[in-house]
Scaffold this motif. Structure first.
Motif, PDB file in Angstrom:
ATOM      1  N   GLU A 239       1.241 -34.727 -27.667  1.00  0.00           N
ATOM      2  CA  GLU A 239       1.045 -34.925 -26.228  1.00  0.00           C
ATOM      3  C   GLU A 239       0.468 -36.299 -25.905  1.00  0.00           C
ATOM      4  OE1 GLU A 239      -0.428 -32.411 -27.929  1.00  0.00           O
ATOM      5  OE2 GLU A 239       0.801 -30.670 -27.391  1.00  0.00           O
ATOM      6  N   GLY A 240      -0.446 -36.777 -26.752  1.00  0.00           N
ATOM      7  CA  GLY A 240      -1.049 -38.092 -26.510  1.00  0.00           C
ATOM      8  C   GLY A 240      -0.007 -39.196 -26.517  1.00  0.00           C
ATOM      9  N   ASP A 241       0.926 -39.120 -27.494  1.00  0.00           N
ATOM     10  CA  ASP A 241       2.001 -40.120 -27.558  1.00  0.00           C
ATOM     11  C   ASP A 241       2.914 -40.017 -26.340  1.00  0.00           C
ATOM     12  OD1 ASP A 241       1.215 -41.228 -29.994  1.00  0.00           O
ATOM     13  OD2 ASP A 241       2.236 -39.657 -31.121  1.00  0.00           O
ATOM     14  N   ALA A 242       3.155 -38.781 -25.884  1.00  0.00           N
ATOM     15  CA  ALA A 242       4.012 -38.581 -24.705  1.00  0.00           C
ATOM     16  C   ALA A 242       3.374 -39.227 -23.474  1.00  0.00           C
ATOM     17  CB  ALA A 242       4.230 -37.090 -24.467  1.00  0.00           C
ATOM     18  N   ILE A 243       2.083 -39.025 -23.290  1.00  0.00           N
ATOM     19  CA  ILE A 243       1.385 -39.597 -22.126  1.00  0.00           C
ATOM     20  C   ILE A 243       1.350 -41.121 -22.210  1.00  0.00           C
ATOM     21  CG2 ILE A 243      -0.898 -39.767 -21.028  1.00  0.00           C
ATOM     22  CD1 ILE A 243      -1.299 -36.781 -21.788  1.00  0.00           C
TER      23      ILE A 243
ATOM     24  N   SER B  13      14.059 -38.579 -22.877  1.00  0.00           N
ATOM     25  CA  SER B  13      14.281 -37.960 -24.192  1.00  0.00           C
ATOM     26  C   SER B  13      13.088 -38.201 -25.114  1.00  0.00           C
ATOM     27  CB  SER B  13      15.558 -38.521 -24.831  1.00  0.00           C
ATOM     28  OG  SER B  13      16.688 -38.178 -24.076  1.00  0.00           O
ATOM     29  N   ALA B  14      12.582 -39.430 -25.117  1.00  0.00           N
ATOM     30  CA  ALA B  14      11.464 -39.773 -26.009  1.00  0.00           C
ATOM     31  C   ALA B  14      10.183 -39.047 -25.596  1.00  0.00           C
ATOM     32  CB  ALA B  14      11.255 -41.287 -26.008  1.00  0.00           C
ATOM     33  N   ILE B  15       9.901 -39.048 -24.297  1.00  0.00           N
ATOM     34  CA  ILE B  15       8.683 -38.371 -23.813  1.00  0.00           C
ATOM     35  C   ILE B  15       8.771 -36.862 -24.057  1.00  0.00           C
ATOM     36  CG2 ILE B  15       7.347 -37.789 -21.742  1.00  0.00           C
ATOM     37  CD1 ILE B  15       8.173 -40.624 -20.676  1.00  0.00           C
ATOM     38  N   SER B  16       9.925 -36.282 -23.776  1.00  0.00           N
ATOM     39  CA  SER B  16      10.131 -34.847 -23.985  1.00  0.00           C
ATOM     40  C   SER B  16       9.990 -34.488 -25.465  1.00  0.00           C
ATOM     41  CB  SER B  16      11.504 -34.439 -23.477  1.00  0.00           C
ATOM     42  OG  SER B  16      11.753 -33.079 -23.734  1.00  0.00           O
ATOM     43  N   MET B  17      10.509 -35.386 -26.331  1.00  0.00           N
ATOM     44  CA  MET B  17      10.420 -35.157 -27.775  1.00  0.00           C
ATOM     45  C   MET B  17       8.958 -35.024 -28.216  1.00  0.00           C
ATOM     46  SD  MET B  17      11.431 -37.829 -30.796  1.00  0.00           S
ATOM     47  CE  MET B  17      10.205 -39.012 -30.207  1.00  0.00           C
ATOM     48  N   TYR B  18       8.125 -35.958 -27.783  1.00  0.00           N
ATOM     49  CA  TYR B  18       6.711 -35.911 -28.170  1.00  0.00           C
ATOM     50  C   TYR B  18       6.027 -34.654 -27.617  1.00  0.00           C
ATOM     51  CZ  TYR B  18       6.602 -40.621 -30.164  1.00  0.00           C
ATOM     52  OH  TYR B  18       6.795 -41.718 -30.966  1.00  0.00           O
TER      53      TYR B  18
ATOM     54  N   LEU C  26       9.253 -36.674 -14.912  1.00  0.00           N
ATOM     55  CA  LEU C  26       7.968 -36.186 -14.390  1.00  0.00           C
ATOM     56  C   LEU C  26       7.595 -34.842 -15.021  1.00  0.00           C
ATOM     57  CD1 LEU C  26       8.403 -37.019 -10.590  1.00  0.00           C
ATOM     58  CD2 LEU C  26       6.806 -38.110 -12.173  1.00  0.00           C
ATOM     59  N   ALA C  27       8.582 -33.949 -15.149  1.00  0.00           N
ATOM     60  CA  ALA C  27       8.316 -32.628 -15.722  1.00  0.00           C
ATOM     61  C   ALA C  27       7.872 -32.741 -17.175  1.00  0.00           C
ATOM     62  CB  ALA C  27       9.550 -31.748 -15.612  1.00  0.00           C
ATOM     63  N   SER C  28       8.499 -33.658 -17.943  1.00  0.00           N
ATOM     64  CA  SER C  28       8.117 -33.848 -19.351  1.00  0.00           C
ATOM     65  C   SER C  28       6.688 -34.379 -19.459  1.00  0.00           C
ATOM     66  CB  SER C  28       9.083 -34.817 -20.039  1.00  0.00           C
ATOM     67  OG  SER C  28      10.376 -34.265 -20.108  1.00  0.00           O
ATOM     68  N   ALA C  29       6.358 -35.363 -18.610  1.00  0.00           N
ATOM     69  CA  ALA C  29       5.003 -35.924 -18.625  1.00  0.00           C
ATOM     70  C   ALA C  29       3.973 -34.863 -18.244  1.00  0.00           C
ATOM     71  CB  ALA C  29       4.924 -37.104 -17.658  1.00  0.00           C
ATOM     72  N   LEU C  30       4.308 -34.065 -17.242  1.00  0.00           N
ATOM     73  CA  LEU C  30       3.382 -33.001 -16.818  1.00  0.00           C
ATOM     74  C   LEU C  30       3.219 -31.928 -17.896  1.00  0.00           C
ATOM     75  CD1 LEU C  30       4.515 -32.643 -13.097  1.00  0.00           C
ATOM     76  CD2 LEU C  30       2.233 -33.352 -13.883  1.00  0.00           C
TER      77      LEU C  30
END
Length: 752
Positions: A83-87, A72-77, A106-110
């Protein structure tokens, strides 16, 4: 109802913004945050509302986290452009969690990697997916395709695409868009067709991507077929599909269809407006573009950088400085003036409106130097022929260690050519060679033009020989260069080479060739070229027909020239001048003046050359009063400053009618210093009427104007001889011998 279930019902409704903070507070009071399901719901709620700071604080306060929390957190960013915060968060997950990431994580990070073009990190995530056996998962695979496609690594994207056992519309959209973005619209459309054969129904995103591929190819019929499909499936109600269709029709010059679609849209967005404005601008409908821009503002929309860039281009094309300044004011208010495209468009607009001081002010206010801004400023100076300004900005560009592009050199070549500075042109050529940049078509044609203009034909030929991929502009430039340097036979040979090259000659090629025939006064070549023009279906082209009229006229085929002249469409001033001059030169004064009357009747404005022909015709016909009327109308009616040819023609006008004293007084009243040609005209009249006194004066003045010319002395000697003044004639010839003046054979000054 439990707090978790109550919150879950709010996520799908409109009450979330009002209820979420209260639910969060209640969870804290009841010490319910250890409930991972509830905590993840609160995290998702903040993410959905775009309250990233609250979401991150919530994430940090969670005593326990699972894959849903991290996802949820990674997808939110990723969804909110961070994107930098997500990575960074995905990296923290890999360090802190003992769990393996699932397909959603994995899909959110990609997705974050794709948006930030972080291909290297994306490849690491790809490696994780391979280890976990998730490459075949439709979500992970689609995200990988999107990453590689956006990064231009289309081969890697296709490897993943082909390995997927199941593909959804999003998967197809990613790969079709990828091919479309790298200019391979044909492959994109092949995939779109294959998608239909595989039984996958295209959604609105796929349709928009397929239409964009048609736009890139200029494939109007294909786009219309997709439009028909969208209409049948009601997808034409989607703004992204309609915007893509508007863009297609604009790029294929079907503006009426584009406008009809735009007017029928119920859910227009800013992209709809800017696409329509840009379409008008690119098709040179600048007035319509400006009208739509003001409609956009009145409709309450805030024009973005793209809209401002397009409309500034139209303002420049129309030299609409007042409207351009209004757009500039809007750009300042909207904080767009430092946008790279807007600032360059502002420089370009002010330069096109001949406001170089304002263009320079925008240029000097740049926060960071960039080559595009320098190019825009150099081009602005070049357009107005300001060589000093262009060179000064170019010097500053090199001082700032910015690398000039071929566009920079083309602008400098243009202004150096217009200012007849061949040395600077050679230096620019040297800099192009020194930079190691291969000559493109624009720079190559510019160099050929420059060298041809200064009669350095061998240098022009050398540049031509170095061009590997020649288009018609290059061939035309070389043919024109040979033609204007009286190398007609070479131009014809080059044309024969062109015919074997596989390229199709255009109207400019034929204009150059007809000019060769005119220069050579060769009807043999002229008729051959005329036959090829008819065969190519270009005989109705205004430029070509004008050149043909001029060619027949200069070759002395007046009747044929007149037939072509009468049938020509869109006759320009050059065409009219050719017919007038031809009649005047061949002694058909009445016809020349009749054509001049037709020219004015057709609303064509006469120019400098027109009046040379008209005055010559009046002189031949002895129409002194009419000739003087036309001469005076040059300044009073047409604001044309008379030149040496006009003054000489008026002197001829007086001279032919025997008014030698009036001719002499006319010369003495001239507002400029009379050239030798004017005095020679008077001397010719004196020879015709045997006037020794005025002839002697005219000879003296002609020699003062041009001491190297033996002609006046020879004519005066003949006047003395015709009057039986042999002593004066002999004395004049002895004076010529003492001065070392040589009589040029076969040269005379007859009345024109």
């Amino acid at each position: 109802m439990s707090l978790a279930h109550h919150l879950l019902s709010c996520l799908a409704g409109d009450r979330l913004r009002r209820l979420l903070p209260a639910a969060h507070a209640r969870a804290v009071i009841n010490e319910a945050l250890p409930d991972l399901f509830l905590a993840n719901l609160i995290l998702r709620g903040y993410s959905k509302l775009g309250r990233l700071r609250d979401a991150r604080r919530m994430f940090g306060e969670m005593p326990h986290r699972n894959l849903v929390s991290w996802g949820s957190a990674i997808s939110m960013y990723a969804q909110h452009g961070r994107e930098g915060d997500a990575i960074e968060l995905f990296s923290a997950f890999r360090r802190a969690s003992g769990e393996a990431p699932n397909e959603f994580l994995l899909a959110s990070a990609l997705r974050a990697c794709a948006q930030s073009r972080a291909v290297s990190f994306g490849e690491q995530v790809h490696g994780d997916a391979v280890k976990l056996g998730m490459v075949g998962n439709v979500y992970v695979g689609t995200a990988l395709i999107n990453l590689y496609a956006k990064a231009g690594c289309i081969d890697s994207a296709m490897l993943v695409f082909d390995s997927l056992p199941v593909k959804n519309p999003v998967t197809w959209t990613a790969v079709i868009t990828g091919y479309s973005q790298i200019g391979q619209g044909g492959v994109a459309l092949e995939l779109f067709a294959k998608m239909g054969l595989d039984g996958v129904r295209p959604d609105r995103f796929v349709l928009a991507s397929a239409v964009s591929a048609c736009s890139a190819l200029g494939f109007l019929n294909g786009g219309r077929e997709i439009h028909g499909y969208a209409y049948r499936t009601a997808a034409d109600a989607d703004a992204s599909v309609v915007n893509a269709l508007i863009d297609l029709y604009c790029k294929c010059s079907s503006l009426s269809l584009a406008r009809k679609l735009f007017d029928c849209m119920e859910n227009r967005n800013l992209v709809s407006w800017t696409t329509m404005i840009a379409g008008y601008m690119k098709n040179s409908f600048d007035v319509e573009a400006m009208d739509m821009f003001w409609q956009l503002s009145r409709a309450g929309w805030q024009p973005d950088a793209f809209a401002c860039t397009s409309i500034l281009n139209s303002c420049g094309s129309l030299a609409a400085i007042w409207q351009g300044r209004q757009v500039h004011a809007h750009a300042i208010k909207a904080n767009l003036e430092f946008d790279e495209y807007v600032k360059n468009s502002l420089i370009d607009m002010y330069a096109k409106c001949e406001r170089l001081s304002e263009a320079r002010a925008v240029f000097e206010a740049l926060v960071e130097d960039d080559a595009i801004s320098y190019n825009a400023m150099i081009e602005g100076y070049a357009r107005l022929g300001d060589l000093t300004g262009a060179v000064e900005v170019f010097s500053k560009m090199r001082y700032c260690s910015l690398k000039p592009s071929l566009l920079t050199f083309v602008s400098l070549l243009g202004v150096s050519s217009s200012q007849s500075d061949i040395e600077l042109s050679k230096q620019i050529h040297g800099l192009i060679v020194k930079s190691g940049t291969s000559l493109d078509l624009y720079a190559g044609s510019a160099l050929i033009d420059v060298y041809s203009k200064f009669s350095l034909v061998d240098d022009a030929k050398l540049v031509f020989s170095l061009m590997d991929n020649r288009d018609m502009v290059i061939w035309n430039a070389m043919i024109f260069g040979l033609a204007q340097n009286e190398q007609g036979e070479e131009a014809v040979k080059l044309f024969n080479q062109l015919r074997f090259s596989g390229l199709t000659p255009n109207e400019f090629t034929f204009v150059a060739l007809v000019t060769v025939a005119s220069t050579l006064a060769s009807m043999f070549h002229g008729q051959q070229f005329h036959a090829q023009i008819i065969k190519a279906g270009m005989d109705s082209n205004p430029r070509v027909s004008n050149a043909l009229v001029d060619m027949y006229a200069k070759c002395g085929f007046i009747k044929e020239g007149r037939l072509l002249f009468d049938s020509a469409l869109g006759k320009d001033v050059i065409c009219w001048n050719s017919m007038i001059s031809t009649y005047a030169q061949h002694g058909h004064a009445e016809e020349a003046l009749h054509v001049f009357g037709m020219m004015r009747g057709n609303g064509v404005e006469p120019n400098y050359v027109t009046f040379v022909g008209v005055l010559s015709a009046c002189s031949h016909a002895g129409l002194t009063d009419e000739g003087l009327h036309h001469f005076h109308s040059m300044k009073t009616k047409y604001a044309i400053e008379p030149g040496t040819e006009h003054y000489a023609s008026v002197v001829n006008l007086f001279g032919r009618s025997g008014k030698l004293q009036a001719a002499k007084e006319f010369i003495e009243r001239m507002p400029v210093e009379p050239a030798a040609a004017v005095w020679r005209s008077l001397l010719s009249a004196c020879h015709l009427f045997g006037n020794v006194e005025i002839g002697s004066y005219a000879t003296e003045m002609a020699l003062l104007a041009d001491p190297t010319d033996s002609g006046p002395s020879v004519v005066m000697s003949n006047i003395y001889s015709s009057k039986g003044l042999w002593v004066d004639a002999q004395k004049l010839r002895r004076g010529m011998d003492c001065a070392g003046v040589v009589k040029e054979p076969g040269y005379s000054y007859g009345l024109r």
